[in-house]
Design a protein around this motif. Structure first.
Motif, PDB file in Angstrom:
ATOM      1  N   UNK A 159       0.617  -1.426   0.181  1.00  0.00           N
ATOM      2  CA  UNK A 159      -0.072   0.016   0.142  1.00  0.00           C
ATOM      3  C   UNK A 159       0.905   1.218   0.008  1.00  0.00           C
ATOM      4  N   UNK A 160       0.482   2.288  -0.727  1.00  0.00           N
ATOM      5  CA  UNK A 160       1.269   3.352  -1.094  1.00  0.00           C
ATOM      6  C   UNK A 160       1.744   4.416   0.112  1.00  0.00           C
ATOM      7  N   UNK A 161       3.077   4.667  -0.292  1.00  0.00           N
ATOM      8  CA  UNK A 161       3.931   5.601   0.634  1.00  0.00           C
ATOM      9  C   UNK A 161       5.246   5.670  -0.064  1.00  0.00           C
ATOM     10  N   UNK A 162       5.804   6.960   0.070  1.00  0.00           N
ATOM     11  CA  UNK A 162       6.913   7.361  -0.365  1.00  0.00           C
ATOM     12  C   UNK A 162       7.970   7.952   0.637  1.00  0.00           C
ATOM     13  N   UNK A 163       9.290   7.949   0.464  1.00  0.00           N
ATOM     14  CA  UNK A 163      10.123   8.523   1.388  1.00  0.00           C
ATOM     15  C   UNK A 163      10.822   9.620   0.493  1.00  0.00           C
ATOM     16  N   UNK A 164      11.284  10.836   0.779  1.00  0.00           N
ATOM     17  CA  UNK A 164      12.060  11.809  -0.047  1.00  0.00           C
ATOM     18  C   UNK A 164      13.217  12.471   0.860  1.00  0.00           C
ATOM     19  N   UNK A 165      14.406  12.767   0.195  1.00  0.00           N
ATOM     20  CA  UNK A 165      15.553  13.091   1.023  1.00  0.00           C
ATOM     21  C   UNK A 165      16.264  14.170   0.012  1.00  0.00           C
ATOM     22  N   UNK A 166      16.742  14.996   0.552  1.00  0.00           N
ATOM     23  CA  UNK A 166      17.584  15.972  -0.029  1.00  0.00           C
ATOM     24  C   UNK A 166      19.098  15.658  -0.088  1.00  0.00           C
ATOM     25  N   UNK A 167      19.527  14.629   0.660  1.00  0.00           N
ATOM     26  CA  UNK A 167      20.936  14.227   0.644  1.00  0.00           C
ATOM     27  C   UNK A 167      21.007  12.790   1.037  1.00  0.00           C
ATOM     28  N   UNK A 168      20.133  11.814   1.072  1.00  0.00           N
ATOM     29  CA  UNK A 168      20.187  10.614   1.232  1.00  0.00           C
ATOM     30  C   UNK A 168      20.520  10.211   2.773  1.00  0.00           C
ATOM     31  N   UNK A 169      20.642  10.970   3.382  1.00  0.00           N
ATOM     32  CA  UNK A 169      20.906  10.815   4.836  1.00  0.00           C
ATOM     33  C   UNK A 169      19.616  10.744   5.712  1.00  0.00           C
ATOM     34  N   UNK A 170      18.727  12.273   5.497  1.00  0.00           N
ATOM     35  CA  UNK A 170      17.747  12.386   6.307  1.00  0.00           C
ATOM     36  C   UNK A 170      16.470  12.318   5.581  1.00  0.00           C
ATOM     37  N   UNK A 171      15.538  11.644   5.827  1.00  0.00           N
ATOM     38  CA  UNK A 171      14.496  11.284   5.010  1.00  0.00           C
ATOM     39  C   UNK A 171      13.153  11.794   5.840  1.00  0.00           C
TER      40      UNK A 171
ATOM     41  N   UNK B  54      -2.103  26.894  -1.884  1.00  0.00           N
ATOM     42  CA  UNK B  54      -1.193  26.113  -1.084  1.00  0.00           C
ATOM     43  C   UNK B  54      -1.000  27.149  -0.096  1.00  0.00           C
ATOM     44  N   UNK B  55      -0.520  26.281   1.017  1.00  0.00           N
ATOM     45  CA  UNK B  55      -0.402  27.008   2.350  1.00  0.00           C
ATOM     46  C   UNK B  55       0.990  27.281   2.590  1.00  0.00           C
ATOM     47  N   UNK B  56       1.505  27.612   3.920  1.00  0.00           N
ATOM     48  CA  UNK B  56       2.717  27.820   4.015  1.00  0.00           C
ATOM     49  C   UNK B  56       3.900  26.829   3.809  1.00  0.00           C
ATOM     50  N   UNK B  57       5.048  27.265   3.571  1.00  0.00           N
ATOM     51  CA  UNK B  57       6.065  26.117   3.207  1.00  0.00           C
ATOM     52  C   UNK B  57       6.716  25.905   4.645  1.00  0.00           C
ATOM     53  N   UNK B  58       6.997  24.605   4.582  1.00  0.00           N
ATOM     54  CA  UNK B  58       7.458  24.034   5.848  1.00  0.00           C
ATOM     55  C   UNK B  58       8.860  23.743   5.577  1.00  0.00           C
ATOM     56  N   UNK B  59       9.968  23.741   6.361  1.00  0.00           N
ATOM     57  CA  UNK B  59      11.369  23.330   6.255  1.00  0.00           C
ATOM     58  C   UNK B  59      11.708  21.962   6.877  1.00  0.00           C
ATOM     59  N   UNK B  60      11.752  20.920   6.256  1.00  0.00           N
ATOM     60  CA  UNK B  60      11.821  19.487   6.868  1.00  0.00           C
ATOM     61  C   UNK B  60      13.074  18.950   6.319  1.00  0.00           C
ATOM     62  N   UNK B  61      13.987  18.459   7.332  1.00  0.00           N
ATOM     63  CA  UNK B  61      15.126  17.657   6.487  1.00  0.00           C
ATOM     64  C   UNK B  61      15.786  18.167   5.482  1.00  0.00           C
ATOM     65  N   UNK B  62      15.888  19.392   5.404  1.00  0.00           N
ATOM     66  CA  UNK B  62      16.700  20.067   4.159  1.00  0.00           C
ATOM     67  C   UNK B  62      15.832  20.331   2.972  1.00  0.00           C
ATOM     68  N   UNK B  63      14.554  20.101   3.134  1.00  0.00           N
ATOM     69  CA  UNK B  63      13.633  20.254   2.075  1.00  0.00           C
ATOM     70  C   UNK B  63      12.500  21.319   2.273  1.00  0.00           C
ATOM     71  N   UNK B  64      11.833  21.617   1.246  1.00  0.00           N
ATOM     72  CA  UNK B  64      10.948  22.674   1.485  1.00  0.00           C
ATOM     73  C   UNK B  64       9.293  21.986   0.927  1.00  0.00           C
TER      74      UNK B  64
END
Length: 306
Positions: free
Chosen positions: A39-51, A145-155
């Motif tokens: 069942x669907x889920x994804x993970x994203x990362x800016x650097x391959x370390x923090x997801x 779209x709402x506010x941007x959130x900074x999470x693990x090096x991504x927006x």
């Protein structure tokens, strides 16, 4: 930006545990060429370390075990997942939160409406307070779209899209756009963007702008046709009843294929694929049509890089 598809199926996965339709039976017996899907889920990362985990499916434990990038690395108890972002409060998108209870306090991002469901009608967050605990970060949805959130090096920005609240929710029959979110994810280093919308009932002007504003789109691939479940004898509901836009044009207007044909994104990928959808058959005419149009079908373990 790195994107890891942990699960690519709709609720129940593929083959669904109790389904003996042509596709599920064919996959089990090898009569058709089709990959099994959780069942669907994804993970994203800016650097391959923090997801960042987007949706926590009931299959999350198996998905994490199958993904070396998400294994613990530092100390006896550890996870590279820094936050969980929910698109909605559908059971197949939130039940996996319970499987994360052994970790540290969950950093959870979702709409106020989803939070209300998960502390009321389906009180998963209350249960988690006796384990890891949860810190909720509200993501209220606003037109455009709402506010941007900074999470693990991504927006990340939550974007309202047409859809349906879960069947258990008191808002199921309401036309509240904020019950269904998509997420725009931007890598600040490159400016490249991903649009993730596993549930999408219509593509209007606002949704077209979101699709065109991204380099890669991962969008609702649940059904091929509006009456798919009815025609297969698997249920009485149509795609629109469940808040999904089918790939083919139908009685409610143009389908997802037409929307993606007009989309400016470089990569166009369907995700959240129901066990009744004939695009699962890799040798079928429906899959050939997607190939002809340059549209990909997500699979478990698929890796994308923007």
């Amino acid at each position: 930006m790195k994107i890891l598809v942990l699960g690519s199926g709709a609720g129940g996965g593929f083959p669904q545990w109790n389904c003996n339709c042509r596709l599920c039976a064919g996959q089990r017996t090898g009569r058709i060429r089709a990959l099994a899907r959780t069942q669907s889920s994804i993970a994203v990362s800016a650097d391959g370390e923090r997801w960042v985990l987007l949706n926590a499916s009931p299959d999350i434990g198996a998905q994490l075990r199958a993904s070396p990038a998400l294994w613990p690395r530092h100390g006896l108890r550890d996870s590279p997942i820094e936050a969980v972002v929910l698109m909605d409060s559908q059971i197949d998108h939130v039940a996996g939160l319970l499987s994360l209870r052994e970790g540290s306090r969950l950093q959870l991002y979702c709409t106020p409406e989803s939070h209300e469901d998960l502390t009321g009608s389906l009180p998963l967050l209350k249960a988690l307070e006796s384990y890891s605990g949860v810190r909720w970060h509200p993501m209220p949805l606003e037109p455009g779209g709402g506010a941007w959130h900074e999470i693990a090096g991504l927006r990340l920005q939550a974007v309202p899209v047409p859809g349906k609240a879960p069947p258990y929710s008191p808002r199921r029959q309401a036309e509240a756009r904020s019950d269904n979110a998509a997420v725009m994810i931007e890598d600040p280093a490159s400016g490249r963007r991903l649009f993730y919308a596993p549930g999408l009932a219509r593509v209007g002007e606002a949704e077209r702008r979101s699709l065109d504003g991204c380099d890669t789109v991962l969008v609702d691939g649940t059904f091929w046709s509006e009456d798919e479940m009815v025609a297969a004898g698997l249920g009485k509901k149509h795609a629109a009843d469940m808040g999904h836009l089918p790939q083919c044009d139908g009685p409610h207007g143009p389908g997802m294929l037409r929307a993606l044909d007009a989309c400016a994104a470089r990569r166009k990928v369907l995700i959240h694929i129901n066990n009744s959808n004939p695009i699962l058959d890799e040798d079928g005419p429906e899959r050939a049509e997607l190939v002809r149009r340059g549209i990909e079908v997500a699979f478990d373990g698929m890796e994308l890089e923007i």
